[in-house]
Design a protein around this motif. Structure first.
Motif, PDB file in Angstrom:
ATOM      1  N   SER A  88       0.828  -1.209   0.000  1.00  0.00           N
ATOM      2  CA  SER A  88       0.000   0.000   0.000  1.00  0.00           C
ATOM      3  C   SER A  88       0.863   1.260   0.000  1.00  0.00           C
ATOM      4  O   SER A  88       0.608   2.204  -0.751  1.00  0.00           O
ATOM      5  CB  SER A  88      -0.917  -0.011   1.224  1.00  0.00           C
ATOM      6  N   ALA A  89       1.894   1.272   0.828  1.00  0.00           N
ATOM      7  CA  ALA A  89       2.790   2.430   0.888  1.00  0.00           C
ATOM      8  C   ALA A  89       3.505   2.638  -0.442  1.00  0.00           C
ATOM      9  O   ALA A  89       3.700   3.776  -0.885  1.00  0.00           O
ATOM     10  CB  ALA A  89       3.802   2.246   2.013  1.00  0.00           C
ATOM     11  N   GLY A  90       3.882   1.550  -1.107  1.00  0.00           N
ATOM     12  CA  GLY A  90       4.563   1.638  -2.395  1.00  0.00           C
ATOM     13  C   GLY A  90       3.700   2.234  -3.492  1.00  0.00           C
ATOM     14  O   GLY A  90       4.215   2.840  -4.438  1.00  0.00           O
ATOM     15  N   TYR A  91       2.383   2.063  -3.384  1.00  0.00           N
ATOM     16  CA  TYR A  91       1.467   2.576  -4.406  1.00  0.00           C
ATOM     17  C   TYR A  91       0.828   3.899  -4.006  1.00  0.00           C
ATOM     18  O   TYR A  91       0.012   4.441  -4.748  1.00  0.00           O
ATOM     19  CB  TYR A  91       0.365   1.550  -4.696  1.00  0.00           C
ATOM     20  N   GLN A  92       1.167   4.437  -2.843  1.00  0.00           N
ATOM     21  CA  GLN A  92       0.516   5.647  -2.348  1.00  0.00           C
ATOM     22  C   GLN A  92       0.603   6.800  -3.340  1.00  0.00           C
ATOM     23  O   GLN A  92      -0.359   7.537  -3.539  1.00  0.00           O
ATOM     24  CB  GLN A  92       1.120   6.047  -1.009  1.00  0.00           C
ATOM     25  N   SER A  93       1.722   6.945  -4.009  1.00  0.00           N
ATOM     26  CA  SER A  93       1.888   8.051  -4.963  1.00  0.00           C
ATOM     27  C   SER A  93       1.045   7.854  -6.226  1.00  0.00           C
ATOM     28  O   SER A  93       0.848   8.800  -6.993  1.00  0.00           O
ATOM     29  CB  SER A  93       3.358   8.218  -5.330  1.00  0.00           C
ATOM     30  N   PHE A  94       0.545   6.630  -6.455  1.00  0.00           N
ATOM     31  CA  PHE A  94      -0.284   6.354  -7.633  1.00  0.00           C
ATOM     32  C   PHE A  94      -1.774   6.452  -7.327  1.00  0.00           C
ATOM     33  O   PHE A  94      -2.603   6.207  -8.189  1.00  0.00           O
ATOM     34  CB  PHE A  94       0.012   4.957  -8.187  1.00  0.00           C
ATOM     35  N   CYS A  95      -2.122   6.772  -6.087  1.00  0.00           N
ATOM     36  CA  CYS A  95      -3.526   6.821  -5.691  1.00  0.00           C
ATOM     37  C   CYS A  95      -4.087   8.227  -5.858  1.00  0.00           C
ATOM     38  O   CYS A  95      -3.777   9.137  -5.099  1.00  0.00           O
ATOM     39  CB  CYS A  95      -3.682   6.360  -4.232  1.00  0.00           C
ATOM     40  N   SER A  96      -4.913   8.385  -6.878  1.00  0.00           N
ATOM     41  CA  SER A  96      -5.633   9.634  -7.154  1.00  0.00           C
ATOM     42  C   SER A  96      -7.055   9.242  -7.532  1.00  0.00           C
ATOM     43  O   SER A  96      -7.368   9.114  -8.721  1.00  0.00           O
ATOM     44  CB  SER A  96      -4.988  10.401  -8.307  1.00  0.00           C
ATOM     45  N   PRO A  97      -7.906   9.004  -6.540  1.00  0.00           N
ATOM     46  CA  PRO A  97      -9.265   8.498  -6.814  1.00  0.00           C
ATOM     47  C   PRO A  97      -9.976   9.267  -7.921  1.00  0.00           C
ATOM     48  O   PRO A  97      -9.988  10.495  -7.935  1.00  0.00           O
ATOM     49  CB  PRO A  97      -9.983   8.681  -5.479  1.00  0.00           C
ATOM     50  N   GLY A  98     -10.519   8.494  -8.860  1.00  0.00           N
ATOM     51  CA  GLY A  98     -11.260   9.064  -9.970  1.00  0.00           C
ATOM     52  C   GLY A  98     -10.428   9.376 -11.197  1.00  0.00           C
ATOM     53  O   GLY A  98     -10.958   9.584 -12.279  1.00  0.00           O
ATOM     54  N   VAL A 146      -4.204   3.833  -8.822  1.00  0.00           N
ATOM     55  CA  VAL A 146      -4.201   2.539  -8.139  1.00  0.00           C
ATOM     56  C   VAL A 146      -4.179   2.838  -6.641  1.00  0.00           C
ATOM     57  O   VAL A 146      -3.201   3.370  -6.126  1.00  0.00           O
ATOM     58  CB  VAL A 146      -2.962   1.689  -8.503  1.00  0.00           C
ATOM     59  N   CYS A 147      -5.277   2.508  -5.960  1.00  0.00           N
ATOM     60  CA  CYS A 147      -5.361   2.731  -4.514  1.00  0.00           C
ATOM     61  C   CYS A 147      -5.466   1.381  -3.818  1.00  0.00           C
ATOM     62  O   CYS A 147      -6.311   0.557  -4.169  1.00  0.00           O
ATOM     63  CB  CYS A 147      -6.575   3.583  -4.165  1.00  0.00           C
ATOM     64  N   ILE A 148      -4.608   1.155  -2.835  1.00  0.00           N
ATOM     65  CA  ILE A 148      -4.592  -0.100  -2.094  1.00  0.00           C
ATOM     66  C   ILE A 148      -4.797   0.219  -0.620  1.00  0.00           C
ATOM     67  O   ILE A 148      -4.115   1.083  -0.060  1.00  0.00           O
ATOM     68  CB  ILE A 148      -3.258  -0.853  -2.289  1.00  0.00           C
TER      69      ILE A 148
END
Length: 143
Positions: A80-90, A95-97
């Motif tokens: 989850s921490a590794g993908y945090q920068s890729f999480c932009s809902p919508g 990619v949000c984990i």
């Protein structure tokens, strides 16, 4: 008599919150019209190994897809921490984990409880102590 004792012990274990086998929703690549939060997607996780539920929400050009699985809590947090920068809902490409460790926590969000309603709920330790006292009183009354 033994049946009552077993029933009281079982009731205590359930109310105490002691870990049994965690249940999570499980699915791979389901699109937005079905976020796989219905009963047929519920699975039992491997006890003592898979102690968390993981939820991935991927936004692609063709829509939103979901992946829900049982996981190791530590591993899930690292991913989850590794993908945090890729999480932009919508946003396309997001990619949000998320990770959680309560039964079926990777399903739909529960309805919000107002502040007034939350005050009426007894804290879990008090309910546990009370249920244990009632079970012991019941058992001693039978003896």
């Amino acid at each position: 008599m033994k049946l009552l004792l077993y029933a009281a012990l079982y009731g205590y274990l359930i109310s105490s919150g002691l870990p049994l086998q965690l249940q999570c929703y499980h699915c791979e690549d389901y699109m937005v019209d079905n976020d796989c939060s219905s009963p047929q997607f519920i699975v039992n996780c491997t006890a003592n190994i898979q102690n968390a539920c993981q939820k991935e929400v991927l936004v692609g050009s063709d829509g939103v897809s979901y992946r829900k699985v049982c996981a190791s809590f530590t591993t899930c947090l690292i991913v989850s921490a590794g993908y945090q920068s890729f999480c932009s809902p919508g946003k396309v490409g997001s990619v949000c984990i998320s990770c959680c460790n309560t039964p079926l926590c990777n399903g739909p969000r529960p309805p919000r409880i107002s502040a007034a309603e939350s005050l009426t709920l007894a804290p879990a330790p008090q309910r546990t102590a009370l249920s244990l006292e009632v079970a012991l009183l019941f058992i001693t009354a039978l003896v």
